[in-house]
Write a protein that holds these residues in place. Structure first.
Motif, PDB file in Angstrom:
ATOM      1  N   ASP A  67      35.399  78.744  -8.375  1.00  0.00           N
ATOM      2  CA  ASP A  67      34.991  80.055  -7.877  1.00  0.00           C
ATOM      3  C   ASP A  67      33.843  80.605  -8.720  1.00  0.00           C
ATOM      4  N   ARG A  68      33.287  81.724  -8.320  1.00  0.00           N
ATOM      5  CA  ARG A  68      32.096  82.257  -8.999  1.00  0.00           C
ATOM      6  C   ARG A  68      32.367  82.618 -10.451  1.00  0.00           C
ATOM      7  N   SER A  69      33.596  82.978 -10.784  1.00  0.00           N
ATOM      8  CA  SER A  69      33.919  83.311 -12.164  1.00  0.00           C
ATOM      9  C   SER A  69      34.088  82.059 -13.020  1.00  0.00           C
ATOM     10  N   ASN A  70      34.116  80.897 -12.388  1.00  0.00           N
ATOM     11  CA  ASN A  70      34.279  79.606 -13.065  1.00  0.00           C
ATOM     12  C   ASN A  70      35.666  79.460 -13.690  1.00  0.00           C
ATOM     13  N   ARG A  71      36.633  80.223 -13.144  1.00  0.00           N
ATOM     14  CA  ARG A  71      37.995  80.164 -13.687  1.00  0.00           C
ATOM     15  C   ARG A  71      38.979  79.487 -12.738  1.00  0.00           C
ATOM     16  N   TYR A  72      38.750  79.606 -11.436  1.00  0.00           N
ATOM     17  CA  TYR A  72      39.716  79.139 -10.445  1.00  0.00           C
ATOM     18  C   TYR A  72      39.175  77.964  -9.642  1.00  0.00           C
ATOM     19  N   SER A  73      40.049  76.996  -9.387  1.00  0.00           N
ATOM     20  CA  SER A  73      39.673  75.841  -8.578  1.00  0.00           C
ATOM     21  C   SER A  73      39.923  76.150  -7.102  1.00  0.00           C
ATOM     22  N   VAL A  83      34.389  85.653   0.448  1.00  0.00           N
ATOM     23  CA  VAL A  83      33.147  84.890   0.389  1.00  0.00           C
ATOM     24  C   VAL A  83      32.364  85.121  -0.894  1.00  0.00           C
ATOM     25  N   ASN A  84      32.550  86.254  -1.529  1.00  0.00           N
ATOM     26  CA  ASN A  84      31.838  86.532  -2.779  1.00  0.00           C
ATOM     27  C   ASN A  84      32.361  85.683  -3.937  1.00  0.00           C
ATOM     28  N   ASP A  85      33.518  85.050  -3.742  1.00  0.00           N
ATOM     29  CA  ASP A  85      34.056  84.147  -4.761  1.00  0.00           C
ATOM     30  C   ASP A  85      33.496  82.733  -4.616  1.00  0.00           C
ATOM     31  N   GLN A  96      24.729  83.351   0.825  1.00  0.00           N
ATOM     32  CA  GLN A  96      25.288  84.438   1.623  1.00  0.00           C
ATOM     33  C   GLN A  96      24.331  85.625   1.740  1.00  0.00           C
ATOM     34  N   TYR A  97      23.519  85.818   0.727  1.00  0.00           N
ATOM     35  CA  TYR A  97      22.666  87.019   0.715  1.00  0.00           C
ATOM     36  C   TYR A  97      21.182  86.733   0.519  1.00  0.00           C
ATOM     37  N   GLY A  98      20.831  85.549   0.082  1.00  0.00           N
ATOM     38  CA  GLY A  98      19.435  85.276  -0.252  1.00  0.00           C
ATOM     39  C   GLY A  98      18.852  84.090   0.490  1.00  0.00           C
ATOM     40  N   GLU A  99      17.517  84.022   0.490  1.00  0.00           N
ATOM     41  CA  GLU A  99      16.796  82.909   1.104  1.00  0.00           C
ATOM     42  C   GLU A  99      15.692  82.448   0.160  1.00  0.00           C
TER      43      GLU A  99
END
Length: 344
Positions: A214-220, A119-121, A43-46
């Motif tokens: 998700d990014r927190s590794n907690r939610y599917s 999207v950050n998730d 989303q933010y990097g290349e």
């Protein structure tokens, strides 16, 4: 636009690591100088390395069972008509992908810490590929098939003659092979088109690897959920769940059309494809109800799937749609969807 969302499998088992899939996506970089290679982006990097992609996807699988997918593959295949409309493929497609993944996040009926998924998730990495190869469903392969079969048979006979197992003229059989090669209906750069051959022209498409967690590794976050939106009690709490594929696919079209000022024909829409699958008579009634210029353009697009439709033979009355014609068209359009010629 033809978009697929699939859990990555090897046979009947889900892949436990993204390494093999990432290696597959590196195939176009082989033999190229570093500055010519296509790299992963998010989303933010290349310029993201394959090692980083594998590390982040493989490291984001907390509490997932072996029978659950670790990650999904999203493939975004713009049609030739859509690609022709673009001005700067790599830059434009990256911008489009980042907007698309915002819509992907919004399509989850899910909450994280009391707020909607954004999207950050999402943990994802994308890559643009510039080549496609001919597959069995492609029109060129289907129509070349009788020639390919005869050539294979003749080559086998030549081998048997040379081994003394069969009588015949090798010269005549080679001349017949040359004739078949020259008269095959689909050729590229003087050669008969065969499976695995690289397609001509712009073939840019996008592969996206997206983590199940998700990014927190907690939610599917599963786009494979059979629910669009539902709620279930878990550990005494009400939990929202579901993924609205219809919303995601329709958003993908709206984004593309708005970003690139693209005028989409009815037969190119996700809604049309869904109507074809769910209620074919309505699909053809809608097709016949288009304004004359749009209907003509629609038939031209359908013809690219291998169906030539004489407009004079098509009933103008919606109630007169012939059943035989309907079956012929549906069969051809289904093939076109599978081969990526048309689609969502």
């Amino acid at each position: 636009m033809y978009i697929t969302i699939t859990p990555q499998k090897l046979g009947g088992s889900y892949l436990q690591s993204a390494s093999d899939f990432v290696a597959y996506l590196e195939k176009e970089n082989k033999g190229k100088e570093l500055e010519e290679q296509e790299h992963f982006f998010d989303q933010y990097g290349e310029g993201i390395s394959p090692r980083e992609v594998i590390r982040d996807i493989d490291g984001n699988t907390a509490k997932l069972k072996k029978k659950e997918p670790r990650f999904y593959s999203i493939t975004v295949n713009p049609s030739r008509r859509e690609l022709k409309h673009l001005q700067d493929h790599p830059r434009d497609l990256k911008t489009y992908t980042r907007k698309l993944m915002k819509e992907y996040a919004k399509s989850f009926h899910r909450e994280i810490d009391g707020r909607k998924v954004n999207v950050n998730d999402i943990v994802y990495y994308a890559k643009i590929e510039h080549q496609r190869t001919y597959k069995g469903n492609d029109r060129a392969i289907r129509e070349n098939a009788p020639y390919s079969a005869k050539i294979a048979r003749l080559r086998n006979e030549i081998q048997q003659i040379e081994q003394g197992k069969l009588n015949g003229s090798v010269k005549r059989k080679r001349e017949e092979i040359e004739r078949l090669e020259a008269t095959a209906p689909h050729r590229l750069n003087g050669r008969r088109i065969t499976q695995g051959m690289a397609k001509e022209g712009s073939q840019a498409h996008i592969h996206i690897i997206v983590s199940r967690k998700d990014r927190s590794n907690r939610y599917s976050l599963s786009p494979g959920s059979k629910y669009k939106a539902s709620e279930v009690k878990m550990n005494g709490k009400t939990v929202k769940r579901g993924f609205d594929r219809n919303r995601f696919f329709e958003s993908s079209e709206r984004l593309f059309d708005a970003q690139f000022r693209y005028k989409r024909n009815y037969v190119e829409t996700y809604r049309a494809r869904k109507t074809l699958v769910k209620h074919p008579p309505t699909y053809f009634a809608n097709l016949m109800g288009l304004p004359a210029n749009e209907r003509s353009a629609a038939f031209k697009l359908l013809a690219k799937t291998g169906i030539n439709i004489p407009l004079a033979n098509i009933p103008t009355n919606k109630a007169q749609l012939a059943y035989k014609l309907f079956k012929q068209l549906k069969k051809g359009i289904d093939r076109g969807i599978r081969s990526g010629s048309i689609g969502i």
